[in-house]
Design an enzyme around this catalytic site. Structure first.
Site, PDB file in Angstrom:
ATOM      1  N   ASP A  77       0.828  -1.198   0.000  1.00 31.53           N
ATOM      2  CA  ASP A  77       0.000   0.000   0.000  1.00 31.53           C
ATOM      3  C   ASP A  77       0.867   1.255   0.000  1.00 31.53           C
ATOM      4  O   ASP A  77       2.080   1.188  -0.196  1.00 31.53           O
ATOM      5  CB  ASP A  77      -0.971  -0.032   1.185  1.00 31.53           C
ATOM      6  CG  ASP A  77      -0.263  -0.005   2.541  1.00 31.53           C
ATOM      7  OD1 ASP A  77       0.975   0.166   2.595  1.00 31.53           O
ATOM      8  OD2 ASP A  77      -0.957  -0.157   3.564  1.00 31.53           O
TER       9      ASP A  77
ATOM     10  N   GLU B 263       4.032   1.095   2.181  1.00 33.17           N
ATOM     11  CA  GLU B 263       4.951  -0.028   1.998  1.00 33.17           C
ATOM     12  C   GLU B 263       4.632  -1.183   2.959  1.00 33.17           C
ATOM     13  O   GLU B 263       5.536  -1.804   3.527  1.00 33.17           O
ATOM     14  CB  GLU B 263       6.407   0.426   2.163  1.00 33.17           C
ATOM     15  CG  GLU B 263       6.993   1.048   0.919  1.00 33.17           C
ATOM     16  CD  GLU B 263       6.928   2.572   0.910  1.00 33.17           C
ATOM     17  OE1 GLU B 263       6.730   3.165   1.982  1.00 33.17           O
ATOM     18  OE2 GLU B 263       7.053   3.160  -0.185  1.00 33.17           O
TER      19      GLU B 263
ATOM     20  N   GLU C  70       7.439  14.712   8.199  1.00 33.30           N
ATOM     21  CA  GLU C  70       6.577  13.607   7.793  1.00 33.30           C
ATOM     22  C   GLU C  70       5.491  13.374   8.831  1.00 33.30           C
ATOM     23  O   GLU C  70       4.315  13.229   8.500  1.00 33.30           O
ATOM     24  CB  GLU C  70       7.414  12.349   7.621  1.00 33.30           C
ATOM     25  CG  GLU C  70       6.622  11.097   7.269  1.00 33.30           C
ATOM     26  CD  GLU C  70       7.508   9.881   7.141  1.00 33.30           C
ATOM     27  OE1 GLU C  70       7.724   9.431   6.007  1.00 33.30           O
ATOM     28  OE2 GLU C  70       7.991   9.386   8.191  1.00 33.30           O
TER      29      GLU C  70
END
Length: 384
Positions: free
Chosen positions: A165, A168, A324
């Protein structure tokens, strides 16, 4: 915070500068300039969303340089792609490690590092970004004709296969966000009317098949699911509402998907990937808050979208750089230190985070300086 907020404007402008500065002369967008596991690599998925943001911000050359990079990665592997398609049509699908990778080195090669590479969503996303860019700026697509045809054939032959997905993970499943990205890319490129009729018909047919599959196996309790046959959700599903428009934003299915992600994955406006996430302790991702903001804005909930943009802005650090993820609310704190020991602190800055912030800010009408203080990569290269 509203449209005139100087902090938001500053982050938008800093993000545009960062992306232009980091883009290579060949067009690649590095995922993160400093994070050990990402440095030196460009993802089709991340890069396509970055290119879409740059296109929306008016940086046509930057977006098209990335599309050139994608095209080169594909056409240089034309024989391999045709072999994959032929084997699939013959009922002999190749092994996952022989499929196209999800990321490439900045010069378009395949890296030597072990990675969770077989992912299909990025190839659909690059078709979608191409189509959006063409429609937004009335740009022709001829220079990417061969690459588009190869991508359509590759996805047509492969879309039903399980693969990793967005994150990963979970390679044994067929993921709804992956299917939506593939269908959106195929349908969007077909609607341009700029590809040959037979390819357009093929792309439209496959996109329709995917929609039926998702409706039959990827919906529970009026919301999309993480993969076919489950009832759990994943924040990547938000992309299928906006900006990719796999679902009409005012549909009951969109409303149900937004509602369950708000309820299960959103805490104080920060959005988690999914409930069982342990990556860096399962933090909150600014880019996912921006995806939720885009979905809410498309559904008409602009006040909520502004709140989510404000939260994403609050995660910015030095030089207005967006990470992130942040550890304000970890789902599994015991897993934070093991990842720190493995790869160091999580990625900061992440160009994809900046892209989604830019995209949401533009959707909400945030004013920013459109001047380009940084030469585009091609111009930088020619100046050397």
């Amino acid at each position: 915070m509203r449209n005139g907020d100087p902090a938001v404007r500053s982050i938008v402008e800093a993000g545009i500068r960062l992306i232009l500065e980091q883009q290579t002369s060949g067009g690649a967008y590095p995922a993160s300039p400093s994070f050990s596991a990402y440095a030196g690599y460009c993802w089709f998925r991340d890069g396509s969303y970055i290119a879409d943001a740059m296109s929306a911000a008016g940086h046509i050359e930057s977006a098209e340089l990335f599309f050139d990079w994608c095209s080169n990665a594909l056409t240089s592997r034309a024989g391999r792609i045709r072999h994959i398609v032929a084997e699939s049509l013959a009922g002999r699908p190749v092994a996952g490690d022989q499929m196209l990778p999800t990321r490439f080195t900045l010069d378009g090669a395949e890296g030597n590092d072990d990675w969770w590479d077989f992912q299909l969503d990025g190839y659909g996303t690059w078709l979608w970004a191409l189509a959006e860019h063409s429609a937004r700026h009335d740009r022709p697509l001829e220079r990417w004709t061969e690459a588009m045809a190869l991508t359509i054939d590759y996805l047509s032959a492969s879309w039903e296969r399980p693969c990793y997905d967005w994150w990963e993970e979970s390679a044994q499943h067929v993921h709804v966000s992956t299917l939506g990205c593939v269908a959106s890319g195929l349908a969007s490129i077909a609607r341009t009317g700029l590809i040959e009729e037979s390819l357009s018909e093929q792309a439209t047919s496959i996109a329709d098949q995917i929609r039926r599959r998702v409706q039959d196996e990827g919906v529970q309790d009026i919301h999309l699911t993480k993969w076919l046959g489950t009832d759990t959700v994943d924040a990547s599903l938000l992309s299928l509402i906006a900006p990719m428009n796999f679902l009409p934003p005012h549909s009951p299915l969109s409303a149900g998907t937004i509602a369950v992600i708000e309820e299960q994955l959103t805490v104080d406006n920060g959005v988690h990937r999914y409930l069982a996430d342990t990556y860096y302790g399962g933090g909150q991702w600014p880019l996912l808050s921006c995806f939720l903001g885009l979905a809410q804005a498309a559904a008409g909930n602009r006040t909520r979208a502004h709140e989510l943009l404000e939260w994403a802005a609050s995660t910015a650090g030095a030089n207005d750089e967006l990470p992130e993820q942040v550890d304000h609310h970890l789902l599994d704190p015991d897993h934070l230190q093991p990842w720190n020991e493995r790869w160091g602190s999580s990625a900061n800055p992440l160009l994809w985070s900046h892209a989604m912030f830019i995209r949401l800010a533009i959707a909400l009408g945030v004013p920013y300086d459109t001047a380009d203080p940084t030469p585009a990569p091609a111009a930088k290269e020619n100046a050397k």
